[in-house]
Motif scaffolding. Structure first.
Motif, PDB file in Angstrom:
ATOM      1  N   GLY A  12      24.174  88.562 138.644  1.00 15.28           N
ATOM      2  CA  GLY A  12      22.817  88.074 138.786  1.00 15.28           C
ATOM      3  C   GLY A  12      22.232  87.406 137.571  1.00 15.28           C
ATOM      4  O   GLY A  12      21.028  87.261 137.476  1.00 15.28           O
ATOM      5  N   THR A  31      18.926  89.242 136.030  1.00 25.58           N
ATOM      6  CA  THR A  31      18.279  89.917 137.152  1.00 25.58           C
ATOM      7  C   THR A  31      19.093  91.146 137.533  1.00 25.58           C
ATOM      8  O   THR A  31      20.195  91.348 137.030  1.00 25.58           O
ATOM      9  N   PHE A  33      20.041  91.501 140.631  1.00 28.77           N
ATOM     10  CA  PHE A  33      20.760  91.117 141.840  1.00 28.77           C
ATOM     11  C   PHE A  33      22.262  91.154 141.607  1.00 28.77           C
ATOM     12  O   PHE A  33      22.735  90.981 140.496  1.00 28.77           O
ATOM     13  N   GLN A  34      23.010  91.340 142.681  1.00 25.76           N
ATOM     14  CA  GLN A  34      24.466  91.441 142.597  1.00 25.76           C
ATOM     15  C   GLN A  34      25.156  90.079 142.528  1.00 25.76           C
ATOM     16  O   GLN A  34      26.258  89.974 142.021  1.00 25.76           O
ATOM     17  N   THR A  35      24.504  89.055 143.050  1.00 24.33           N
ATOM     18  CA  THR A  35      25.145  87.741 143.086  1.00 24.33           C
ATOM     19  C   THR A  35      24.256  86.681 142.450  1.00 24.33           C
ATOM     20  O   THR A  35      23.028  86.831 142.376  1.00 24.33           O
ATOM     21  N   GLN A  36      24.909  85.611 142.027  1.00 28.62           N
ATOM     22  CA  GLN A  36      24.155  84.498 141.462  1.00 28.62           C
ATOM     23  C   GLN A  36      23.326  83.804 142.536  1.00 28.62           C
ATOM     24  O   GLN A  36      22.268  83.260 142.242  1.00 28.62           O
ATOM     25  N   GLN A  38      21.690  85.224 144.983  1.00 30.22           N
ATOM     26  CA  GLN A  38      20.443  85.977 145.084  1.00 30.22           C
ATOM     27  C   GLN A  38      19.548  85.703 143.875  1.00 30.22           C
ATOM     28  O   GLN A  38      18.342  85.523 144.011  1.00 30.22           O
ATOM     29  N   ALA A  39      20.163  85.664 142.687  1.00 31.43           N
ATOM     30  CA  ALA A  39      19.399  85.403 141.466  1.00 31.43           C
ATOM     31  C   ALA A  39      18.801  84.001 141.487  1.00 31.43           C
ATOM     32  O   ALA A  39      17.659  83.795 141.079  1.00 31.43           O
ATOM     33  N   TYR A  42      15.767  83.927 143.679  1.00 29.41           N
ATOM     34  CA  TYR A  42      14.660  84.573 142.965  1.00 29.41           C
ATOM     35  C   TYR A  42      14.056  83.610 141.948  1.00 29.41           C
ATOM     36  O   TYR A  42      12.828  83.475 141.859  1.00 29.41           O
TER      37      TYR A  42
END
Length: 73
Positions: A12, A31, A33-36, A38-39, A42
């Protein structure tokens, strides 16, 4: 602002560049978050806020190795 995807294992964390006239300033957003993907979503949602904070930190000299470092709060 230009976002550059990075193939790093930090999931993230994403890097983007803040436009400063003809120049650019590298910024990094960490962040939870687990993945880029998702980041990135955001960052896009709160882009104006992150740009404001990044400009403030840059103006006050708050850099780490020449990079404005931001984190999710």
């Amino acid at each position: 602002m230009r976002v550059v995807p990075r193939g790093k294992p930090d999931g993230g964390t994403i890097t983007f560049f803040l436009a400063l006239g003809a120049g650019r300033q590298m910024c990094r957003l960490a962040t939870t978050f687990q993945t880029q993907k998702q980041a990135f979503s955001y960052l896009q949602k709160y882009r104006t806020e992150f740009e404001r904070v990044a400009r403030t930190r840059l103006a006050s000299g708050e850099l780490e190795d020449g990079i404005v470092v931001l984190s999710m709060h």
